[in-house]
Enzyme design. Structure first.
Site, PDB file in Angstrom:
ATOM      1  N   GLY A  47       0.785  -1.235   0.000  1.00 17.72           N
ATOM      2  CA  GLY A  47       0.000   0.000   0.000  1.00 17.72           C
ATOM      3  C   GLY A  47       0.815   1.282   0.000  1.00 17.72           C
ATOM      4  O   GLY A  47       0.314   2.331  -0.395  1.00 17.72           O
ATOM      5  N   ASP A 108      -4.914   1.822  10.964  1.00 16.66           N
ATOM      6  CA  ASP A 108      -6.294   1.399  11.217  1.00 16.66           C
ATOM      7  C   ASP A 108      -6.338   0.755  12.606  1.00 16.66           C
ATOM      8  O   ASP A 108      -6.434   1.448  13.614  1.00 16.66           O
ATOM      9  CB  ASP A 108      -6.716   0.465  10.085  1.00 16.66           C
TER      10      ASP A 108
HETATM   11  P1  IMP Z   1      -3.911  -2.072  10.605  1.00 14.95           P
HETATM   12  O1  IMP Z   1      -2.910  -3.170  10.799  1.00 14.95           O
HETATM   13  O2  IMP Z   1      -5.306  -2.507  11.005  1.00 14.95           O
HETATM   14  O3  IMP Z   1      -3.516  -0.749  11.203  1.00 14.95           O
HETATM   15  O4  IMP Z   1      -4.115  -1.890   9.058  1.00 14.95           O
HETATM   16  C1  IMP Z   1      -3.213  -1.318   8.296  1.00 14.95           C
HETATM   17  C2  IMP Z   1      -3.189  -1.963   6.912  1.00 14.95           C
HETATM   18  O5  IMP Z   1      -4.501  -2.370   6.467  1.00 14.95           O
HETATM   19  C3  IMP Z   1      -2.708  -0.910   5.969  1.00 14.95           C
HETATM   20  O6  IMP Z   1      -1.349  -1.121   5.690  1.00 14.95           O
HETATM   21  C4  IMP Z   1      -3.567  -1.102   4.739  1.00 14.95           C
HETATM   22  O7  IMP Z   1      -2.880  -1.923   3.839  1.00 14.95           O
HETATM   23  C5  IMP Z   1      -4.799  -1.845   5.187  1.00 14.95           C
HETATM   24  N1  IMP Z   1      -5.958  -0.912   5.305  1.00 14.95           N
HETATM   25  C6  IMP Z   1      -6.485  -0.410   6.445  1.00 14.95           C
HETATM   26  N2  IMP Z   1      -7.524   0.412   6.179  1.00 14.95           N
HETATM   27  C7  IMP Z   1      -7.651   0.430   4.830  1.00 14.95           C
HETATM   28  C8  IMP Z   1      -8.557   1.124   3.938  1.00 14.95           C
HETATM   29  O8  IMP Z   1      -9.452   1.900   4.311  1.00 14.95           O
HETATM   30  N3  IMP Z   1      -8.370   0.876   2.620  1.00 14.95           N
HETATM   31  C9  IMP Z   1      -7.398   0.042   2.132  1.00 14.95           C
HETATM   32  N4  IMP Z   1      -6.541  -0.606   2.932  1.00 14.95           N
HETATM   33  C10 IMP Z   1      -6.658  -0.425   4.272  1.00 14.95           C
HETATM   34 MG    MG Z   2      -0.832  -2.130   3.814  1.00 20.39          MG
END
Ligand code: IMP
Ligand code: MG
Length: 191
Positions: A47, A108
């Site tokens: 991403g 997130d």
């Molecule tokens: P976390 O581990 O839950 O903080 O998520 C982070 C990862 O989830 C990021 O590196 C993104 O690749 C993916 N992600 C989280 N939210 C979104 C979104 O709204 N759209 C697309 N990818 C997301």
């Molecule tokens: Mg990611």
């Protein structure tokens, strides 16, 4: 592609302006240290590809890049699975004594940044900082320590500028929200 968006949340001009500001902040925090030690940028794949390409060009420093691949969303999911997998890395042989800046597209649940930070810290760098372009206004994200944040956004699923849905839409130049019927269509095709 663009016609699949319900609306644009952050357009390319706003993104570019904010990245220039973040670049200036990073240089003023790290510039002097980097003259002797350099800095290793660690974008979290996939991403962060667009973000890192723009961010690194705002950093007139001795920069090297190491890649790490992590995933927490699976296929057509629009919520984090909660389990973060480190799927591969392409890092300098040693990070010992180096300044490291971990870069991700979006914060997130915070699981990804925490897991990658743990991994990097185990290599004994001189310092570890984190930078994300987007942060969702939810407790888990706001409570995850992060040094540089581009934009705080509402808790909704976004695509574009590197962010994907089911691996598509990363190439959109702006960040936006998909039409609900597009998400439903992908999900029912995947069943
Ligand atoms: P976390 O581990 O839950 O903080 O998520 C982070 C990862 O989830 C990021 O590196 C993104 O690749 C993916 N992600 C989280 N939210 C979104 C979104 O709204 N759209 C697309 N990818 C997301
Ligand atoms: Mg990611």
């Amino acid at each position: 592609m663009d016609q699949d968006l319900e609306r644009i949340l952050i357009d390319r001009t706003a993104i570019a302006g904010r990245i220039a500001e973040i670049g200036r902040d990073i240089v003023s925090d790290l510039g002097e240290d980097c003259e002797s030690d350099g800095i290793v940028l660690v974008p979290i794949m996939t991403g962060s590809i667009t973000f890192i390409a723009d961010l690194m060009r705002q950093l007139p420093l001795r920069v090297r890049i190491g890649l790490i691949t992590a995933s927490s969303y699976r296929g057509t999911a629009v919520e984090s699975s909660g389990e973060v997998l480190l799927e591969g890395e392409h890092l300098p042989e040693s990070l010992e004594g180096r300044h490291v800046l971990i870069v991700d597209d979006i914060l997130d649940s915070g699981g990804t940044i925490r897991r990658v930070r743990e991994e990097i810290e185990s290599r004994k760098p001189k310092s570890v900082r984190t930078c994300v372009l987007l942060r969702k206004k939810i407790e888990s994200a706001m409570e995850t320590p992060c040094d540089y944040v581009g934009f705080d956004i509402e808790n909704e699923f976004v695509v574009g500028y590197g962010l994907d849905f089911d691996d598509y839409y990363r190439n959109l130049p702006d960040i936006g929200v998909l039409k609900p019927e597009i998400i439903e269509m992908h999900q029912s095709n995947a069943e």
